[in-house]
Scaffold this motif. Sequence first.
Motif, PDB file in Angstrom:
ATOM      1  N   ASP A 243      23.673  76.747  37.194  1.00 25.21           N
ATOM      2  CA  ASP A 243      24.372  77.362  38.334  1.00 25.21           C
ATOM      3  C   ASP A 243      25.862  77.517  38.042  1.00 25.21           C
ATOM      4  OD1 ASP A 243      21.959  77.499  39.708  1.00 25.21           O
ATOM      5  OD2 ASP A 243      22.293  75.604  40.752  1.00 25.21           O
ATOM      6  N   MET A 244      26.453  76.548  37.343  1.00 28.82           N
ATOM      7  CA  MET A 244      27.861  76.648  36.952  1.00 28.82           C
ATOM      8  C   MET A 244      28.042  77.786  35.957  1.00 28.82           C
ATOM      9  SD  MET A 244      30.794  75.451  37.526  1.00 28.82           S
ATOM     10  CE  MET A 244      32.428  75.523  36.849  1.00 28.82           C
ATOM     11  N   ALA A 245      27.094  77.935  35.053  1.00 30.09           N
ATOM     12  CA  ALA A 245      27.146  79.029  34.083  1.00 30.09           C
ATOM     13  C   ALA A 245      27.095  80.374  34.802  1.00 30.09           C
ATOM     14  CB  ALA A 245      25.999  78.907  33.088  1.00 30.09           C
ATOM     15  N   THR A 246      26.248  80.486  35.801  1.00 33.50           N
ATOM     16  CA  THR A 246      26.149  81.717  36.581  1.00 33.50           C
ATOM     17  C   THR A 246      27.465  81.998  37.309  1.00 33.50           C
ATOM     18  OG1 THR A 246      23.777  81.362  36.892  1.00 33.50           O
ATOM     19  CG2 THR A 246      24.846  82.925  38.374  1.00 33.50           C
ATOM     20  N   PHE A 247      28.085  80.966  37.849  1.00 30.98           N
ATOM     21  CA  PHE A 247      29.362  81.112  38.548  1.00 30.98           C
ATOM     22  C   PHE A 247      30.442  81.648  37.600  1.00 30.98           C
ATOM     23  CE2 PHE A 247      33.426  79.219  39.959  1.00 30.98           C
ATOM     24  CZ  PHE A 247      33.552  79.878  41.180  1.00 30.98           C
ATOM     25  N   ILE A 248      30.524  81.079  36.406  1.00 30.54           N
ATOM     26  CA  ILE A 248      31.524  81.526  35.424  1.00 30.54           C
ATOM     27  C   ILE A 248      31.271  82.981  35.055  1.00 30.54           C
ATOM     28  CG2 ILE A 248      32.337  81.220  33.040  1.00 30.54           C
ATOM     29  CD1 ILE A 248      31.799  78.168  33.481  1.00 30.54           C
ATOM     30  N   ARG A 249      30.013  83.318  34.801  1.00 31.68           N
ATOM     31  CA  ARG A 249      29.649  84.698  34.466  1.00 31.68           C
ATOM     32  C   ARG A 249      30.060  85.642  35.598  1.00 31.68           C
ATOM     33  NH1 ARG A 249      23.390  86.735  34.097  1.00 31.68           N
ATOM     34  NH2 ARG A 249      23.815  88.891  33.598  1.00 31.68           N
ATOM     35  N   THR A 250      29.835  85.239  36.826  1.00 33.42           N
ATOM     36  CA  THR A 250      30.165  86.071  37.986  1.00 33.42           C
ATOM     37  C   THR A 250      31.670  86.299  38.085  1.00 33.42           C
ATOM     38  OG1 THR A 250      28.204  85.239  39.118  1.00 33.42           O
ATOM     39  CG2 THR A 250      29.891  86.271  40.484  1.00 33.42           C
ATOM     40  N   LEU A 251      32.464  85.276  37.816  1.00 33.74           N
ATOM     41  CA  LEU A 251      33.921  85.425  37.836  1.00 33.74           C
ATOM     42  C   LEU A 251      34.378  86.440  36.789  1.00 33.74           C
ATOM     43  CD1 LEU A 251      35.149  81.729  38.290  1.00 33.74           C
ATOM     44  CD2 LEU A 251      35.103  83.567  40.007  1.00 33.74           C
ATOM     45  N   VAL A 252      33.780  86.377  35.612  1.00 34.30           N
ATOM     46  CA  VAL A 252      34.138  87.322  34.551  1.00 34.30           C
ATOM     47  C   VAL A 252      33.790  88.748  34.980  1.00 34.30           C
ATOM     48  CG1 VAL A 252      33.614  88.051  32.182  1.00 34.30           C
ATOM     49  CG2 VAL A 252      33.943  85.617  32.703  1.00 34.30           C
ATOM     50  N   ILE A 253      32.609  88.934  35.540  1.00 27.03           N
ATOM     51  CA  ILE A 253      32.187  90.265  35.990  1.00 27.03           C
ATOM     52  C   ILE A 253      33.110  90.785  37.086  1.00 27.03           C
ATOM     53  CG2 ILE A 253      30.346  91.529  37.164  1.00 27.03           C
ATOM     54  CD1 ILE A 253      28.399  89.601  35.631  1.00 27.03           C
ATOM     55  N   LEU A 254      33.468  89.923  38.023  1.00 26.60           N
ATOM     56  CA  LEU A 254      34.380  90.303  39.106  1.00 26.60           C
ATOM     57  C   LEU A 254      35.728  90.754  38.544  1.00 26.60           C
ATOM     58  CD1 LEU A 254      34.818  90.434  42.184  1.00 26.60           C
ATOM     59  CD2 LEU A 254      35.613  88.064  42.053  1.00 26.60           C
ATOM     60  N   ALA A 255      36.258  90.006  37.600  1.00 28.45           N
ATOM     61  CA  ALA A 255      37.545  90.354  36.995  1.00 28.45           C
ATOM     62  C   ALA A 255      37.464  91.679  36.237  1.00 28.45           C
ATOM     63  CB  ALA A 255      38.008  89.236  36.066  1.00 28.45           C
ATOM     64  N   VAL A 256      36.413  91.874  35.464  1.00 26.59           N
ATOM     65  CA  VAL A 256      36.268  93.106  34.687  1.00 26.59           C
ATOM     66  C   VAL A 256      36.081  94.309  35.614  1.00 26.59           C
ATOM     67  CG1 VAL A 256      34.781  94.343  33.045  1.00 26.59           C
ATOM     68  CG2 VAL A 256      35.435  91.969  32.598  1.00 26.59           C
ATOM     69  N   ALA A 257      35.242  94.176  36.644  1.00 26.39           N
ATOM     70  CA  ALA A 257      35.028  95.285  37.584  1.00 26.39           C
ATOM     71  C   ALA A 257      36.331  95.631  38.301  1.00 26.39           C
ATOM     72  CB  ALA A 257      33.936  94.934  38.590  1.00 26.39           C
ATOM     73  N   GLY A 258      37.094  94.615  38.709  1.00 32.68           N
ATOM     74  CA  GLY A 258      38.388  94.863  39.351  1.00 32.68           C
ATOM     75  C   GLY A 258      39.359  95.556  38.425  1.00 32.68           C
ATOM     76  N   LEU A 259      39.376  95.150  37.164  1.00 33.18           N
ATOM     77  CA  LEU A 259      40.254  95.769  36.168  1.00 33.18           C
ATOM     78  C   LEU A 259      39.886  97.242  35.963  1.00 33.18           C
ATOM     79  CD1 LEU A 259      42.520  95.369  34.068  1.00 33.18           C
ATOM     80  CD2 LEU A 259      40.725  94.770  32.418  1.00 33.18           C
ATOM     81  N   ILE A 260      38.591  97.521  35.872  1.00 29.56           N
ATOM     82  CA  ILE A 260      38.145  98.905  35.694  1.00 29.56           C
ATOM     83  C   ILE A 260      38.567  99.758  36.893  1.00 29.56           C
ATOM     84  CG2 ILE A 260      36.080 100.381  35.644  1.00 29.56           C
ATOM     85  CD1 ILE A 260      34.794  98.149  33.877  1.00 29.56           C
TER      86      ILE A 260
END
Length: 144
Positions: free
Chosen positions: A36-53
Amino acid sequence: MKTLINAWPFWAVLSAVFAALTAVFAKVGVGSINSDMATFIRTLVILAVAGLILAVFREWQPVGSISGRTWMFLVLSGLATGASWLCYFRALKLGEAARVAPVDKLSVVMVAVFSVLFLGERLSLPNWLGVGLIATGAALVAVR
């Protein structure tokens, strides 16, 4: 090249490549932490990348311009995505990536069935044969 970038098969193949890399990277990444922690970290990365795009391409839309129906289905999609990721990472934590990923791809079979039932899409006999082969292949890969 411009035609290729605007064609859905190009993006679908890239999606498959990145999904394959996701399984391999996630299997290594989830090895020493809670899934679940791994999923949380992955989600943060996706959120940051989508926001950057969105920022780089200036594609932000006013929240008020999005209909209630669109919000509802995107929220439902987000909930389904989150549930899928949590289950996927848990499966990777417990199983082999080469067996987990093909079972996860049974989603292809389910999308075919759901799109016919709920979206009114039509599949030809060869399409259904392909769906059946995908299901059979996933089952064969998953068996020890």
